[in-house]
Enzyme design. Structure first.
Site, PDB file in Angstrom:
ATOM      1  N   THR A   1       0.807  -1.234   0.000  1.00 13.14           N
ATOM      2  CA  THR A   1       0.000   0.000   0.000  1.00 13.14           C
ATOM      3  C   THR A   1       0.835   1.277   0.000  1.00 13.14           C
ATOM      4  OG1 THR A   1      -1.406   1.346   1.465  1.00 13.14           O
ATOM      5  CG2 THR A   1      -0.188  -0.414   2.510  1.00 13.14           C
TER       6      THR A   1
ATOM      7  N   GLU B   1       0.264   3.622   1.845  1.00 14.30           N
ATOM      8  CA  GLU B   1       0.408   4.026   3.256  1.00 14.30           C
ATOM      9  C   GLU B   1       1.840   3.781   3.740  1.00 14.30           C
ATOM     10  OE1 GLU B   1      -1.350   5.011   6.354  1.00 14.30           O
ATOM     11  OE2 GLU B   1      -2.331   6.156   4.788  1.00 14.30           O
TER      12      GLU B   1
ATOM     13  N   TYR C   1      -1.122   0.471  10.927  1.00 13.92           N
ATOM     14  CA  TYR C   1      -1.472  -0.218   9.676  1.00 13.92           C
ATOM     15  C   TYR C   1      -0.296  -0.150   8.682  1.00 13.92           C
ATOM     16  CZ  TYR C   1      -3.523  -0.833   5.010  1.00 13.92           C
ATOM     17  OH  TYR C   1      -3.756  -1.238   3.716  1.00 13.92           O
TER      18      TYR C   1
ATOM     19  N   LYS D   1       1.923  -3.302   7.248  1.00 14.35           N
ATOM     20  CA  LYS D   1       1.985  -3.610   5.815  1.00 14.35           C
ATOM     21  C   LYS D   1       3.432  -3.576   5.299  1.00 14.35           C
ATOM     22  CE  LYS D   1      -2.139  -4.424   4.066  1.00 14.35           C
ATOM     23  NZ  LYS D   1      -2.450  -5.484   3.110  1.00 14.35           N
TER      24      LYS D   1
END
Ligand code: NAP
Ligand code: G4F
Length: 325
Positions: free
Chosen positions: A123, A125, A147, A151
């Site tokens: 991601t 992110e 998160y 990831k």
């Protein structure tokens, strides 16, 4: 005919990917978590054409059982606790699922089915506090949420299993992608739902910027990554970035009601000329650390995978506003 396992099949991306792989002639197995009140609406169109197997990324034995039962050519690991906001409330659970869950799946592949190709849902992110603009495959990572950190662990494990054990592992570093099937807690769907229901919108930071694409298009490139001769990682993005505020304004434009955040049509309290309150800034939706700007450079995907997004910001909002899904 190839057999695929999709973890997270009941999610936004999993449902579109299942439809796409079925259209290519795949046998599709989906990993499903047990729920006391199952909601399989997203996979409603394909439920008769796929095989669902109960299991959980947290439960390695359930993964082993599925690998024993089917000869799996490709795994798409889309399962995750995918809501960034919740990851501050449940950092350990988020890490267990997203980080350790991915490692468990990689271990099952390594020990029982090393020829299986593996796709990891990485991601944007992971770029968090961005170190350059736009972000590409060489941009250093700086995650800003539990998160994002979870990831990043899964991302590097996929790279490591590729380099250590020659597993055909690819990570797609996907920027935000939305659709009518988006979960209700994500900002785009929250905005669309509130506008359609004529409800007051309560949002946090409306000045962060995101690179939003269309989920149905993005799942096709996951498949393309696994058809390459050599496994590699790819950034997938539109290359355009917009604030949450612009998303609200553009979505409102479809109602025919013109609103402005600055100026007299919508005052600072959120009242339109007609006096209806449409937007309230609510501190509870602010995050402890924000990702202020994401914009991706997907030129590697264009060059090597011949992939380019067609749906951009306005059309995406139109699709979401007009859909009955
Ligand atoms: P989503 O709609 O939240 O779907 C996630 C799916 O994972 C759900 O079906 C969920 O099951 C399942 N799941 C959660 N925990 C699990 C567990 N422990 N074991 C097995 N299944 C589990 O997410 P999405 O938007 O489709 O995203 C797909 C993947 O891409 C995620 O990994 C996400 O982090 C990543 N990603 C998404 C975006 C984006 O913009 N959408 C961008 C980059 C990366 P239930 O149906 O039972 O809840
Ligand atoms: O829609 P969001 O919750 O998506 P976010 O945090 O960008 O994460 C999504 O995209 C990632 C890819 O970059 C995925 F990996 C991840 O799984 C997920 O799919 O929030 C977008 C922005 C944030 O800046 C947030 O602070 O919207 C801002 N926002 C403002 N008010 C809000 C709200 N977000 C949500 N969810 N709800 C609000 O009320």
């Amino acid at each position: 005919m190839k057999t695929t396992l999709i973890t997270g099949i009941n999610g936004q991306d999993g449902s579109y990917l299942a439809e796409y792989l079925l259209s290519l002639g795949y046998t599709v197995i989906g990993l499903l978590r047990r729920s006391s009140s199952p909601n399989l609406k997203r996979i409603g169109k394909v439920i008769d054409k796929i095989t669902l197997e109960y299991g959980d990324l947290l439960d390695e034995v359930s993964l082993q059982r599925i690998f024993k039962k089917y000869p799996i050519d490709e795994v798409y690991n889309l399962a995750a606790q995918s809501f960034v906001g919740l990851s501050w409330e449940q950092p350990i659970y988020t890490s267990d699922v997203n980080a350790m869950g991915t490692l468990k799946l990689l271990e099952v592949i390594r020990t029982t089915s090393p020829k299986t190709k593996f796709y990891q849902a990485s991601t944007s992110e992971m770029f968090g506090m961005v170190q350059e603009v736009p972000q590409n495959e060489n941009t250093p990572f700086y995650p800003r949420s539990p998160y994002g950190v979870s990831k990043l662990y899964a991302h590097w494990m996929s790279v490591n299993y590729r380099e250590s054990y020659n597993i055909f592992a690819c990570s797609g570093i996907l920027f935000n992608h939305e659709s009518p099937r988006r979960g209700n807690e994500f900002v785009t769907k929250k905005i669309i739902n509130a506008i359609k229901k004529n409800e007051i919108l309560r949002l946090g930071n409306i000045y962060s910027k995101r690179d939003w694409g269309y989920a149905q298009e993005y799942v096709e490139v996951m498949y393309k990554m696994l058809q390459q001769n050599t496994p590699e990682d790819f950034v997938i993005a539109t290359g355009e970035t917009h604030t949450i505020k612009e998303f609200v304004e553009t979505a409102f434009a479809f109602t025919g009601e013109e609103i402005h955040f600055e100026g007299k049509d919508l005052d600072e309290k959120g009242y339109t000329k007609s006096g209806r309150l449409v937007l309230e800034i609510d501190q509870q939706f602010y995050r402890p650390a924000e990702v202020n700007l994401l914009v991706g450079d997907a030129s590697k995907a264009k060059r090597l995978l011949n992939w380019e997004p067609k749906v951009k910001f306005n059309e995406l909002i139109e699709i979401m506003m007009k859909s009955d899904e």
